[in-house]
Design a protein around this motif. Structure first.
Motif, PDB file in Angstrom:
ATOM      1  N   SER A 275       0.856  -1.175   0.000  1.00 29.81           N
ATOM      2  CA  SER A 275       0.000   0.000   0.000  1.00 29.81           C
ATOM      3  C   SER A 275       0.894   1.228   0.000  1.00 29.81           C
ATOM      4  N   VAL A 276       0.306   2.355  -0.362  1.00 31.80           N
ATOM      5  CA  VAL A 276       1.043   3.631  -0.313  1.00 31.80           C
ATOM      6  C   VAL A 276       0.237   4.615   0.520  1.00 31.80           C
ATOM      7  N   LEU A 277       0.905   5.259   1.454  1.00 30.33           N
ATOM      8  CA  LEU A 277       0.320   6.377   2.194  1.00 30.33           C
ATOM      9  C   LEU A 277       0.968   7.655   1.687  1.00 30.33           C
ATOM     10  N   LEU A 278       0.144   8.505   1.094  1.00 26.60           N
ATOM     11  CA  LEU A 278       0.612   9.793   0.591  1.00 26.60           C
ATOM     12  C   LEU A 278       0.262  10.902   1.571  1.00 26.60           C
ATOM     13  N   HIS A 279       1.179  11.836   1.764  1.00 26.47           N
ATOM     14  CA  HIS A 279       0.905  13.080   2.475  1.00 26.47           C
ATOM     15  C   HIS A 279       1.148  14.251   1.520  1.00 26.47           C
ATOM     16  N   ALA A 280       0.456  15.342   1.766  1.00 24.15           N
ATOM     17  CA  ALA A 280       0.572  16.501   0.880  1.00 24.15           C
ATOM     18  C   ALA A 280       1.989  17.074   0.874  1.00 24.15           C
ATOM     19  N   ASP A 281       2.717  16.954   1.985  1.00 27.52           N
ATOM     20  CA  ASP A 281       4.100  17.408   2.016  1.00 27.52           C
ATOM     21  C   ASP A 281       4.861  16.617   3.069  1.00 27.52           C
ATOM     22  N   ALA A 282       6.189  16.718   3.033  1.00 23.97           N
ATOM     23  CA  ALA A 282       7.049  15.919   3.904  1.00 23.97           C
ATOM     24  C   ALA A 282       6.860  16.267   5.380  1.00 23.97           C
ATOM     25  N   GLY A 283       6.510  17.504   5.665  1.00 20.79           N
ATOM     26  CA  GLY A 283       6.295  17.885   7.058  1.00 20.79           C
ATOM     27  C   GLY A 283       5.133  17.141   7.680  1.00 20.79           C
ATOM     28  N   LEU A 284       4.085  16.934   6.911  1.00 18.00           N
ATOM     29  CA  LEU A 284       2.936  16.182   7.421  1.00 18.00           C
ATOM     30  C   LEU A 284       3.275  14.715   7.646  1.00 18.00           C
ATOM     31  N   ARG A 285       4.177  14.191   6.848  1.00 17.91           N
ATOM     32  CA  ARG A 285       4.543  12.781   6.921  1.00 17.91           C
ATOM     33  C   ARG A 285       5.433  12.462   8.110  1.00 17.91           C
ATOM     34  N   ARG A 286       6.181  13.448   8.591  1.00 15.29           N
ATOM     35  CA  ARG A 286       7.270  13.182   9.527  1.00 15.29           C
ATOM     36  C   ARG A 286       6.797  12.497  10.821  1.00 15.29           C
ATOM     37  N   GLY A 287       5.556  12.725  11.205  1.00 15.16           N
ATOM     38  CA  GLY A 287       5.079  12.190  12.483  1.00 15.16           C
ATOM     39  C   GLY A 287       5.009  10.681  12.562  1.00 15.16           C
ATOM     40  N   HIS A 288       4.973   9.970  11.418  1.00 10.81           N
ATOM     41  CA  HIS A 288       4.960   8.509  11.521  1.00 10.81           C
ATOM     42  C   HIS A 288       6.348   7.905  11.303  1.00 10.81           C
ATOM     43  N   TYR A 289       7.371   8.744  11.104  1.00  8.05           N
ATOM     44  CA  TYR A 289       8.744   8.250  11.104  1.00  8.05           C
ATOM     45  C   TYR A 289       9.182   7.997  12.550  1.00  8.05           C
ATOM     46  N   PHE A 290      10.134   7.092  12.710  1.00  7.33           N
ATOM     47  CA  PHE A 290      10.626   6.785  14.056  1.00  7.33           C
ATOM     48  C   PHE A 290      12.143   6.659  14.026  1.00  7.33           C
ATOM     49  N   ALA A 291      12.786   7.167  15.067  1.00  8.98           N
ATOM     50  CA  ALA A 291      14.232   7.028  15.210  1.00  8.98           C
ATOM     51  C   ALA A 291      14.574   6.773  16.666  1.00  8.98           C
ATOM     52  N   SER A 292      15.562   5.926  16.903  1.00  5.21           N
ATOM     53  CA  SER A 292      16.042   5.710  18.272  1.00  5.21           C
ATOM     54  C   SER A 292      17.536   5.390  18.244  1.00  5.21           C
ATOM     55  N   ALA A 293      18.312   6.246  18.953  1.00  8.35           N
ATOM     56  CA  ALA A 293      19.742   6.012  19.135  1.00  8.35           C
ATOM     57  C   ALA A 293      20.038   5.644  20.584  1.00  8.35           C
TER      58      ALA A 293
END
Length: 468
Positions: free
Chosen positions: A236-254
């Motif tokens: 499936s593809v989830l599209l957002h209108a811009d990258a800023g809207l998409r950022r909330g479902h990204y995850f990072a952990s160091a």
């Protein structure tokens, strides 16, 4: 090796058919020769690659970007992520919206009561309150005024469908999106089913309302490639209108001694097989190929809908604009659960849908390009199944079993009570189901939704047990 594959073929022999248009739910069949072989070969070439790190496997990055670009061309732009399916796309849309509003202590999402259950799953997982708004009782479309009234200071996302699964109708996207925009709230369009076929319907002259990023206020869209792009599951593809809207479902952990974990989706390790197979299928079919498949599907939908209208006792609910039909009874002279059983005996699977709000019990049909050419046989078998259901008469549920179900509390149901119910209904605890399901479905229909959920979860738990 041949023995193992032979055993697998024997196991698969008991499954519903995935080709030929006889299973009108769960599967999507293009009917194109050689497509399975192409997809399997592409899958095998990339299955050992790991989508966890796009810098280690740049081929996957390229293919996923190509898939997103193809979806964006159909739906009016945006940036996106490739997910494992529609549910994950919907989950991530809710997650991104919630994460964007850390100032809201108890966030909520507003959705029509016909929205896919994936949004209730998202609400459950992410501790977001789901505000389900009743739809128009006749058209089954979202009510823009009621949706607007339900938006408040806790709302982080508004949802609408293009189309809804249960009835195949497209919600009024523009006024709902405008209401969300006025309150500064994100708007997600669940086009998991329609996103790849409705743009082609429009090119074929079917009046399809705009539902993509061309609608002001739409901030994200989900579209499944394993539906009407006819790719193998699950992509499936989830599209957002811009990258800023998409950022909330990204995850990072160091915050551990290993590699810095970076994820674009809920999954970490992801096989390269599904996106590679989808990439190959999209390139093979191409834009003109999808237009032809849409034409075949549209023709099949028209023939089936017109034929159902001619069968005494049946009607199609609402005014479906896509590829899905909900078939209800016009009188109580027969039982639709029995019709489903009769169709199964004639080689067709149609999916029973329980009554909900103003939507009566009905049979769901997912129509694909593979149904073109078999419409007459399906309709003949459907008419015969209705006649057989009339002859059988109403479904009788044992009064003692019905009374026992009425005493059950979903919050306190025990395994012993469930085992007793199975025994009373004449079922074993091993997950074996009778060939005919009308009586079981009638019993489930009498249970309120919360109890039905709990009963089916108990049954599901019984299915997944280690083999001896």
């Amino acid at each position: 090796m041949s023995d193992i594959l032979g055993e697998l073929r024997a196991l698969r022999a008991g499954d519903l058919p995935t080709h030929g248009g006889h299973t009108l739910a769960y599967v999507y069949d293009s009917g194109l020769d050689g497509l399975d072989e192409l997809a399997a070969a592409a899958y095998a070439l990339a299955s050992s690659a790991n989508g966890l790190d796009p810098t280690a496997f740049p081929s996957l990055l390229r293919m996923e970007n190509d898939l997103v670009a193809a979806a964006a061309r159909l739906l009016g732009g945006g940036v996106g992520s490739v997910t494992s399916g529609g549910t994950e796309s919907c989950l991530l849309a809710v997650l991104a919206a919630r994460e964007a509003r850390p100032d809201i202590a108890e966030p909520s999402i507003v959705l029509p009561s016909t929205a896919h259950a994936a949004f209730h799953k998202a609400a459950h997982l992410f501790r977001v309150r789901a505000v389900a708004v009743p739809v128009d009782p006749v058209t089954f479309r979202a009510d823009p005024g009621a949706m607007a009234a339900a938006i408040d200071d806790s709302t982080v996302l508004v949802v609408a469908s293009a189309p809804s699964y249960a009835h195949g109708v497209i919600d009024p996207i523009a006024p709902v999106a405008a209401a969300a925009a006025r309150r500064g709230v994100r708007m997600h369009v669940d086009a998991c089913i329609g996103g790849w076929v409705l743009p082609y319907f429009r090119r074929l002259g079917r009046p399809v309302p705009e539902f993509g990023f061309g609608v002001e206020g739409v901030t994200s869209i989900s579209v499944d490639l394993h539906k009407y792009a006819y790719c193998p599951k699950g992509v499936s593809v989830l599209l957002h209108a811009d990258a800023g809207l998409r950022r909330g479902h990204y995850f990072a952990s160091a915050r551990w001694p290993g590699y810095t974990m970076l994820n674009t989706t809920i999954q970490s390790t992801r096989s390269g097989g599904p996106p590679a197979a989808a990439w190959a299928v999209l390139r093979h079919i191409g834009d003109e190929g999808y237009l032809r498949l849409a034409e075949h599907t549209l023709d099949a939908v028209r023939r089936l809908r017109e034929g159902i209208a001619r069968i005494n006792g049946l009607r199609v609910l609402g005014e479906p604009e896509s590829t899905l039909l909900a078939v209800a009874a016009t009188d109580d002279g027969f039982d639709l659960f029995t019709v489903a059983d009769e169709m199964r005996e004639r080689g067709w699977y149609v999916q029973p849908q329980f009554a909900f709000e103003t939507s009566p019990m009905n049979l769901h049909l997912t129509v694909t390009a593979a149904n073109r050419g078999s419409e007459a046989q399906f309709l003949a078998d459907l008419a015969t199944s209705v006649d057989a259901a009339r002859e059988r008469g109403p479904v009788e549920v044992d009064p003692d079993v019905a009374a026992f179900v009425a005493t059950l509390d979903p919050d306190t149901l025990t395994s012993e009570q469930f085992a007793g119910l199975l025994a009373a209904a004449g079922l074993s605890g091993g997950g074996a189901l009778p060939a005919r399901m009308a009586e079981i479905n009638t019993l489930l229909a009498q249970a309120r939704p919360a109890l039905r959920e709990r009963l089916l979860l108990e049954f599901l738990g019984g299915l997944y047990q280690p083999t001896s």
